[in-house]
Write a protein that holds these residues in place. Structure first.
Motif, PDB file in Angstrom:
ATOM      1  N   LEU A 212       0.858  -1.180   0.000  1.00  0.00           N
ATOM      2  CA  LEU A 212       0.000   0.000   0.000  1.00  0.00           C
ATOM      3  C   LEU A 212       0.894   1.229   0.000  1.00  0.00           C
ATOM      4  N   HIS A 213       0.493   2.227  -0.758  1.00  0.00           N
ATOM      5  CA  HIS A 213       1.271   3.450  -0.843  1.00  0.00           C
ATOM      6  C   HIS A 213       0.309   4.604  -0.619  1.00  0.00           C
ATOM      7  N   ARG A 214       0.661   5.512   0.285  1.00  0.00           N
ATOM      8  CA  ARG A 214      -0.282   6.589   0.572  1.00  0.00           C
ATOM      9  C   ARG A 214       0.443   7.865   0.972  1.00  0.00           C
ATOM     10  N   LEU A 215      -0.197   8.992   0.659  1.00  0.00           N
ATOM     11  CA  LEU A 215       0.338  10.274   1.110  1.00  0.00           C
ATOM     12  C   LEU A 215      -0.390  10.654   2.399  1.00  0.00           C
ATOM     13  N   LEU A 216       0.393  10.957   3.425  1.00  0.00           N
ATOM     14  CA  LEU A 216      -0.184  11.353   4.716  1.00  0.00           C
ATOM     15  C   LEU A 216      -0.046  12.866   4.837  1.00  0.00           C
ATOM     16  N   GLN A 217      -1.181  13.552   4.860  1.00  0.00           N
ATOM     17  CA  GLN A 217      -1.185  15.017   4.806  1.00  0.00           C
ATOM     18  C   GLN A 217      -0.635  15.670   6.067  1.00  0.00           C
ATOM     19  N   ASP A 218      -0.929  15.059   7.188  1.00  0.00           N
ATOM     20  CA  ASP A 218      -0.517  15.671   8.457  1.00  0.00           C
ATOM     21  C   ASP A 218      -0.420  14.599   9.543  1.00  0.00           C
ATOM     22  N   GLU A 219      -0.055  15.061  10.727  1.00  0.00           N
ATOM     23  CA  GLU A 219       0.119  14.145  11.856  1.00  0.00           C
ATOM     24  C   GLU A 219      -1.135  13.298  12.101  1.00  0.00           C
ATOM     25  N   GLN A 220      -2.304  13.929  11.982  1.00  0.00           N
ATOM     26  CA  GLN A 220      -3.561  13.212  12.225  1.00  0.00           C
ATOM     27  C   GLN A 220      -3.724  12.020  11.282  1.00  0.00           C
ATOM     28  N   ASP A 221      -3.319  12.218  10.041  1.00  0.00           N
ATOM     29  CA  ASP A 221      -3.377  11.129   9.054  1.00  0.00           C
ATOM     30  C   ASP A 221      -2.493   9.962   9.477  1.00  0.00           C
ATOM     31  N   THR A 222      -1.332  10.312   9.995  1.00  0.00           N
ATOM     32  CA  THR A 222      -0.369   9.288  10.420  1.00  0.00           C
ATOM     33  C   THR A 222      -0.923   8.511  11.612  1.00  0.00           C
ATOM     34  N   VAL A 223      -1.511   9.242  12.549  1.00  0.00           N
ATOM     35  CA  VAL A 223      -2.121   8.615  13.728  1.00  0.00           C
ATOM     36  C   VAL A 223      -3.285   7.717  13.292  1.00  0.00           C
ATOM     37  N   ALA A 224      -4.094   8.218  12.359  1.00  0.00           N
ATOM     38  CA  ALA A 224      -5.274   7.463  11.911  1.00  0.00           C
ATOM     39  C   ALA A 224      -4.878   6.141  11.251  1.00  0.00           C
ATOM     40  N   LEU A 225      -3.785   6.149  10.512  1.00  0.00           N
ATOM     41  CA  LEU A 225      -3.334   4.901   9.877  1.00  0.00           C
ATOM     42  C   LEU A 225      -2.880   3.895  10.937  1.00  0.00           C
ATOM     43  N   GLY A 226      -2.196   4.384  11.958  1.00  0.00           N
ATOM     44  CA  GLY A 226      -1.808   3.517  13.084  1.00  0.00           C
ATOM     45  C   GLY A 226      -3.034   2.931  13.764  1.00  0.00           C
ATOM     46  N   ARG A 227      -4.038   3.757  13.938  1.00  0.00           N
ATOM     47  CA  ARG A 227      -5.286   3.292  14.568  1.00  0.00           C
ATOM     48  C   ARG A 227      -5.964   2.209  13.738  1.00  0.00           C
ATOM     49  N   LYS A 228      -5.913   2.390  12.429  1.00  0.00           N
ATOM     50  CA  LYS A 228      -6.561   1.393  11.565  1.00  0.00           C
ATOM     51  C   LYS A 228      -5.837   0.048  11.646  1.00  0.00           C
ATOM     52  N   MET A 229      -4.536   0.093  11.872  1.00  0.00           N
ATOM     53  CA  MET A 229      -3.800  -1.165  12.055  1.00  0.00           C
ATOM     54  C   MET A 229      -4.286  -1.877  13.320  1.00  0.00           C
ATOM     55  N   ALA A 230      -4.625  -1.086  14.331  1.00  0.00           N
ATOM     56  CA  ALA A 230      -5.169  -1.688  15.564  1.00  0.00           C
ATOM     57  C   ALA A 230      -6.525  -2.323  15.273  1.00  0.00           C
ATOM     58  N   ASP A 231      -7.331  -1.668  14.458  1.00  0.00           N
ATOM     59  CA  ASP A 231      -8.631  -2.252  14.080  1.00  0.00           C
ATOM     60  C   ASP A 231      -8.417  -3.592  13.385  1.00  0.00           C
ATOM     61  N   ALA A 232      -7.379  -3.668  12.557  1.00  0.00           N
ATOM     62  CA  ALA A 232      -7.092  -4.909  11.826  1.00  0.00           C
ATOM     63  C   ALA A 232      -6.716  -6.037  12.783  1.00  0.00           C
ATOM     64  N   VAL A 233      -5.949  -5.709  13.807  1.00  0.00           N
ATOM     65  CA  VAL A 233      -5.561  -6.729  14.794  1.00  0.00           C
ATOM     66  C   VAL A 233      -6.812  -7.326  15.439  1.00  0.00           C
ATOM     67  N   LYS A 234      -7.756  -6.456  15.790  1.00  0.00           N
ATOM     68  CA  LYS A 234      -8.978  -6.931  16.447  1.00  0.00           C
ATOM     69  C   LYS A 234      -9.849  -7.693  15.447  1.00  0.00           C
ATOM     70  N   HIS A 235      -9.873  -7.228  14.213  1.00  0.00           N
ATOM     71  CA  HIS A 235     -10.680  -7.883  13.176  1.00  0.00           C
ATOM     72  C   HIS A 235     -10.205  -9.316  12.909  1.00  0.00           C
ATOM     73  N   PHE A 236      -8.908  -9.479  12.740  1.00  0.00           N
ATOM     74  CA  PHE A 236      -8.362 -10.810  12.417  1.00  0.00           C
ATOM     75  C   PHE A 236      -8.000 -11.610  13.666  1.00  0.00           C
ATOM     76  N   ASP A 237      -8.016 -10.934  14.825  1.00  0.00           N
ATOM     77  CA  ASP A 237      -7.568 -11.552  16.068  1.00  0.00           C
ATOM     78  C   ASP A 237      -6.149 -12.112  15.894  1.00  0.00           C
ATOM     79  N   GLN A 238      -5.311 -11.278  15.293  1.00  0.00           N
ATOM     80  CA  GLN A 238      -3.933 -11.667  14.969  1.00  0.00           C
ATOM     81  C   GLN A 238      -2.993 -10.495  15.177  1.00  0.00           C
TER      82      GLN A 238
END
Ligand code: ADP
Ligand code: MG
Length: 156
Positions: free
Chosen positions: A4-30
């Motif tokens: 995946l390749h993405r442009l992160l506009q600001d700090e909030q974008d960077t934080v949000a991507l980290g948060r989404k990775m946490a959602d993935a951990v809970k989704h896959f339980d992995q």
């Protein structure tokens, strides 16, 4: 392998991507192991902060520059944030009992992974963050099936 390749506009974008990775951990339980590459100030710690908070941590997320690792005990999950910038000798990781940090119920975010080469567990994803003027570009490359699941989830 997926990436995946993405442009992160600001700090909030960077934080949000980290948060989404946490959602993935809970989704896959992995859990997964992420290697974070990028110059000082690229946003490695910022992304990790989003992840750690997404996993349920409510306090401060400090950079483990001198302690090498900051552990977070978050219910079923153990999250370990490594910053190996000051690691002089990879052997130090052996003394820390590094192998115990990598388990089925752990998630590891590792800044400056090249300092621990040969001793760290392999990455499920490699995250490369680069300066793009005042923004950042990020590339997330899956290295395992687990990493592919994560990347696919982030694309949703
Ligand atoms: P690193 O851990 O890679 O050394 P930090 O996360 O500690 O970097 O610091 C990153 C800095 O860049 C912070 O000041 C943060 O506010 C800023 N930053 C993070 N993401 C972005 C972004 N997408 N665009 C612009 N600035 C960002
Ligand atoms: Mg950092």
């Amino acid at each position: 392998m997926a990436n995946l390749h993405r442009l992160l506009q600001d700090e909030q974008d960077t934080v949000a991507l980290g948060r989404k990775m946490a959602d993935a951990v809970k989704h896959f339980d992995q859990g997964f192991v992420a290697y974070l590459n990028g110059d000082l100030g690229a946003g490695k710690t910022t992304m990790t902060r989003g992840f750690v908070q997404g996993m349920g941590h409510e306090g401060h997320v400090k950079s483990p520059t001198y302690t090498l690792v900051e552990p977070y005990d978050l219910g079923q999950w153990q999250v370990y944030h490594f910053d190996l910038y000051r690691l002089a000798d990879p052997e130090e990781l052996e003394f820390m009992g590094i192998r115990d940090y990598f388990s089925e119920n752990s998630c590891c975010f590792i800044e400056w992974p090249e300092k621990g080469e040969g001793i760290l567990a392999n990455a499920d994803v490699t995250i490369n963050i680069a300066y793009e003027d005042t923004k950042r570009s990020v590339e997330i490359i899956a290295q395992t099936t687990r990493g592919e699941n994560l990347v696919d989830y982030l694309k949703r």
